[in-house]
Design an enzyme around this catalytic site. Structure first.
Site, PDB file in Angstrom:
ATOM      1  N   TYR A 110      11.773  25.887 -82.422  1.00 22.41           N
ATOM      2  CA  TYR A 110      12.032  27.329 -82.485  1.00 22.41           C
ATOM      3  C   TYR A 110      13.540  27.584 -82.483  1.00 22.41           C
ATOM      4  CZ  TYR A 110       7.084  27.985 -81.506  1.00 22.41           C
ATOM      5  OH  TYR A 110       5.718  27.949 -81.583  1.00 22.41           O
ATOM      6  N   ASN A 112       2.563  35.602 -87.429  1.00 20.58           N
ATOM      7  CA  ASN A 112       2.377  35.204 -88.821  1.00 20.58           C
ATOM      8  C   ASN A 112       0.893  35.292 -89.176  1.00 20.58           C
ATOM      9  OD1 ASN A 112       2.388  33.919 -91.353  1.00 20.58           O
ATOM     10  ND2 ASN A 112       2.393  31.885 -90.423  1.00 20.58           N
ATOM     11  N   CYS A 134       3.646  27.902 -89.954  1.00 22.47           N
ATOM     12  CA  CYS A 134       4.103  28.057 -88.573  1.00 22.47           C
ATOM     13  C   CYS A 134       3.639  26.888 -87.705  1.00 22.47           C
ATOM     14  CB  CYS A 134       3.655  29.397 -88.004  1.00 22.47           C
ATOM     15  SG  CYS A 134       1.897  29.709 -88.121  1.00 22.47           S
ATOM     16  N   HIS A 135       2.644  26.126 -88.183  1.00 18.48           N
ATOM     17  CA  HIS A 135       2.197  24.946 -87.416  1.00 18.48           C
ATOM     18  C   HIS A 135       3.274  23.860 -87.373  1.00 18.48           C
ATOM     19  CE1 HIS A 135       1.038  24.029 -91.618  1.00 18.48           C
ATOM     20  NE2 HIS A 135       1.233  22.765 -91.288  1.00 18.48           N
ATOM     21  N   GLU A 141      -0.820  16.127 -92.468  1.00 15.78           N
ATOM     22  CA  GLU A 141       0.386  16.063 -93.275  1.00 15.78           C
ATOM     23  C   GLU A 141       1.143  14.754 -93.111  1.00 15.78           C
ATOM     24  OE1 GLU A 141       2.806  19.548 -92.683  1.00 15.78           O
ATOM     25  OE2 GLU A 141       1.213  20.897 -93.342  1.00 15.78           O
TER      26      GLU A 141
END
Length: 169
Positions: free
Chosen positions: A107, A130, A138-139, A165
């Site tokens: 962040y 979001n 945002c993950h 991912e």
């Protein structure tokens, strides 16, 4: 009053609510989400529109691209997006689009990237609001100590997306 076409999408980690207005995706958010009512009211009020179950080319394309993402055949999305929020929130959400697939940032780093290094809490709050999960990643935002914190779909979903991912799944 306008309508926002909505459809439900069952992913491998939970059900998402997809919404489209003006040929743009304005919603891709977890159905079982504690802030579901807040997000829904915000979007409907801002767009002066009501949800209506229906289909659109944008929703069909979103489903196709999400299927490809979960099958590890897509790393970037090509869906036109409609952000509903304050100018600050939109700045944060647009910056989220620059986080590469499989990478994470804190962040604090996100606040620095938007040129507002002291706005860590405001950035975290914008991240929390979001409404276009996964496509606006945002993950991929974690705490400065590399811990997984805060995600609308829950921390299990966040970890699963990051594992997907990073080819851990």
């Amino acid at each position: 009053m306008k309508t926002i076409k909505i459809q439900y999408y069952k992913s491998i980690i939970g059900e998402l609510l997809l919404g489209c207005s003006d040929n743009k995706l304005c919603l891709c958010d977890w159905v079982k989400e504690e802030r579901r009512n807040i997000i829904d009211k915000k979007i409907q009020n801002a767009l002066n529109a009501r949800y209506e179950v229906g289909n659109s080319e944008v929703i069909e394309q979103t489903i196709k691209e999400l299927d490809e993402y979960f099958a590890k055949r897509r790393k970037m999305f090509d869906i036109p997006l409609l952000f509903v929020g304050t100018s600050f929130q939109k700045t944060v959400w647009k910056e989220l689009l620059n986080i590469p697939y499989g990478k994470t940032i804190s962040y604090k780093e996100l606040a620095q990237k938007i040129g507002n290094p002291k706005a860590i809490r405001a950035v975290a709050n914008a991240n929390r609001l979001n409404a276009i999960s996964i496509l606006v990643p945002c993950h991929r935002v974690i705490s400065s100590n590399n811990k997984l914190v805060g995600y609308g779909g829950g921390l299990t979903a966040k970890k699963t997306l990051l594992d997907l991912e990073n080819n851990i799944l």
